[in-house]
Design an enzyme around this catalytic site. Structure first.
Site, mmCIF file in Angstrom:
data_model
loop_
_atom_site.group_PDB
_atom_site.id
_atom_site.type_symbol
_atom_site.label_atom_id
_atom_site.label_comp_id
_atom_site.label_asym_id
_atom_site.label_seq_id
_atom_site.Cartn_x
_atom_site.Cartn_y
_atom_site.Cartn_z
ATOM 1 C CG HIS A 18 -2.332 -1.348 0.938
ATOM 2 N ND1 HIS A 18 -3.297 -1.325 0.732
ATOM 3 C CD2 HIS A 18 -1.988 -2.225 1.411
ATOM 4 C CE1 HIS A 18 -4.228 -1.599 0.702
ATOM 5 N NE2 HIS A 18 -3.214 -2.936 1.202
ATOM 6 C CG HIS A 196 -6.551 -6.447 0.735
ATOM 7 N ND1 HIS A 196 -6.308 -6.150 -0.850
ATOM 8 C CD2 HIS A 196 -6.123 -5.720 1.405
ATOM 9 C CE1 HIS A 196 -5.262 -5.276 -0.849
ATOM 10 N NE2 HIS A 196 -5.176 -5.395 1.411
ATOM 11 C CD GLU A 199 -5.720 -8.544 6.391
ATOM 12 O OE1 GLU A 199 -5.022 -7.475 6.956
ATOM 13 O OE2 GLU A 199 -6.536 -8.481 5.302
ATOM 14 C CG ASP A 278 -0.395 -1.194 5.099
ATOM 15 O OD1 ASP A 278 -0.892 -0.771 4.741
ATOM 16 O OD2 ASP A 278 -0.836 -1.938 5.018
#
Length: 333
Positions: A18, A196, A199, A278
Site C-alpha cells: 500500500h 483483499h 484476512e 504496510d
C-alpha cells in the site's frame, strides 16, 4: 543465507504494497511539520505508528494521509517508498494507489497525481534499479458508489503503468458482489484484478471474491487454510495469494511466523508470494520477511527462488517488463 545482509541482497518482487501505508513515519512527521499539521496522536514515544487493532490501524492510516495533499507530496512519497524497497533488495514492486486519497476521485486531479508518481518512479528505476507498477484500489468501507468513481479513474488511466485494479479496506463492510460493477468495468478496460480477502473475513470471503469479482489474485487469502476444499480449489485454479506474513502476525491473526499457514498452503500446491503490506506499520521490510520465513520454516535460496518466480509469473506487467526482470534474476543466479 543466514545473515541479514544475505536476505537484503536476494532480488525480490513484491506484489502487495500500500503506497501510503509504506510511508516511513519520519517522512510523514517531516511533511506534517512543513505543513504545520499536528499528527502527534498517531505516533508512539519511539516515533513509530501507534494503533491498537486492525480497525484502529485503518484510522491511523487514513490520518497519516491527511498531510499528503498535492501531487508533489506523492512524488516525494514515491521516492521515499522506493528507496526503502530497493534497500531491501526489491527489483519490482506493485503498489496500491487510491484516487480516494489522490484528488478525491476526480479524474483530472487523479491524472495530475499519477503523472507526479510516475515521474518519481521513473527516476527511481533509473537511479535505484527498481521498477514500479500501479494497481488502483477502491476502499471497501467507503462503499460501492465511491468505488465506481475510483473504477472510472482506473479505466481511464489503464495502460502499461496502471495495470491492475483491486479492493482493500475493512473486509467486514459490505459484500464483494456490491463491487462487481466496478470490477467488470476495469476488466473491460484491460486491467488485471485482485482483491483483499481471507484476512479478516474468513474462507467465505475468498470464495465470494473469486465467484463475484473473478479475480486472479487474492490479497492475503491465508484463512483459506480453514477450508481445505477451498485450498484445493486455489491450487487447481492457479489463484495467486499475495501473502504478508509479518502483517498477519503484527495484527494478531497468528501469534508468530511459525504458526502462519504460508508453508502449509505452499505444500498443498497453492501459489504463494511474499509481501510486506504496510511495512513501517508492522516494523517490517522484505528482507525481514525473508529472514523470518527462513528462521520459521528453513526456507532456503531454492525456495525463495521459487517464490520469486511465482511472483514474476503473477505480476501485473507486460511481457517485455517480465523479460527484463527475468534477465536480472538469471544474472543473480
Amino acid at each position: 543465507m543466514t545473515e541479514a545482509a544475505d536476505f537484503a541482497a536476494f532480488p525480490k518482487l513484491e506484489l502487495h504494497l500500500h503506497h501510503e501505508g509504506a510511508a516511513p513515519p519520519e517522512f510523514i512527521r517531516r511533511l506534517a511539520g512543513e505543513k504545520k499539521v499536528d499528527l502527534g496522536g498517531i505516533f508512539d514515544e519511539q516515533g513509530h505508528y501507534a494503533y491498537e487493532d486492525f480497525w484502529h490501524f485503518l484510522k491511523v492510516y487514513e490520518a497519516a494521509t491527511e498531510v499528503l495533499k498535492t501531487p508533489e507530496d506523492y512524488a516525494r512519497l514515491t521516492t521515499a517508498v522506493l528507496e526503502e524497497s530497493a534497500a531491501s533488495g526489491v527489483i519490482y514492486t506493485e503498489t496500491f494507489l487510491s484516487p480516494d486519497f489522490c484528488g478525491g476521485r476526480d479524474l483530472g486531479a487523479w491524472k495530475e497525481y499519477l503523472h507526479a508518481i510516475r515521474e518519481a518512479a521513473d527516476r527511481a528505476e533509473r537511479d535505484l534499479g527498481i521498477t514500479m507498477r500501479g494497481i488502483i484500489t477502491c476502499i471497501r468501507h467507503f462503499g460501492p458508489d465511491k468505488a465506481r468513481e475510483t473504477a472510472r479513474c482506473a479505466a481511464e488511466t489503464a495502460g502499461d503503468w496502471i495495470t491492475g485494479f483491486g479492493i482493500a479496506g475493512d473486509e467486514k463492510a459490505g459484500k464483494p458482489k456490491d463491487f462487481a460493477w466496478s470490477f467488470d468495468m476495469c476488466r473491460e478496460a484491460g486491467l488485471q484484478l485482485t482483491a483483499h480477502a481471507g484476512e479478516w473475513g474468513g474462507p467465505q470471503s475468498i470464495k465470494d471474491a473469486l465467484d463475484d469479482l473473478k479475480v486472479s489474485r487474492i490479497g492475503h487469502g491465508v484463512r483459506a487454510i480453514e477450508d481445505l476444499e477451498l485450498v484445493d480449489r486455489l491450487a487447481e485454479e492457479g489463484i495467486i495469494l499475495e501473502v504478508c506474513p509479518g502483517s498477519n502476525v503484527a495484527l494478531g491473526i497468528y501469534p508468530n511466523t511459525r504458526c502462519h499457514p504460508i508453508e502449509m498452503l505452499r505444500e498443498r500446491g497453492v501459489k504463494v508470494t511474499v509481501s510486506t503490506d504496510d511495512p513501517p506499520f508492522f516494523h517490517s521490510t522484505m528482507a525481514k520477511e525473508y529472514e523470518a520465513l527462513h528462521n520459521a520454516f528453513g526456507w532456503d535460496e531454492e525456495v525463495f527462488g521459487q517464490i520469486t518466480q511465482t511472483a514474476l509469473e503473477a505480476a501485473f506487467c507486460d511481457a517485455a517488463t517480465k523479460e527484463k526482470l527475468a534477465k536480472r534474476l538469471e544474472t543473480r543466479a
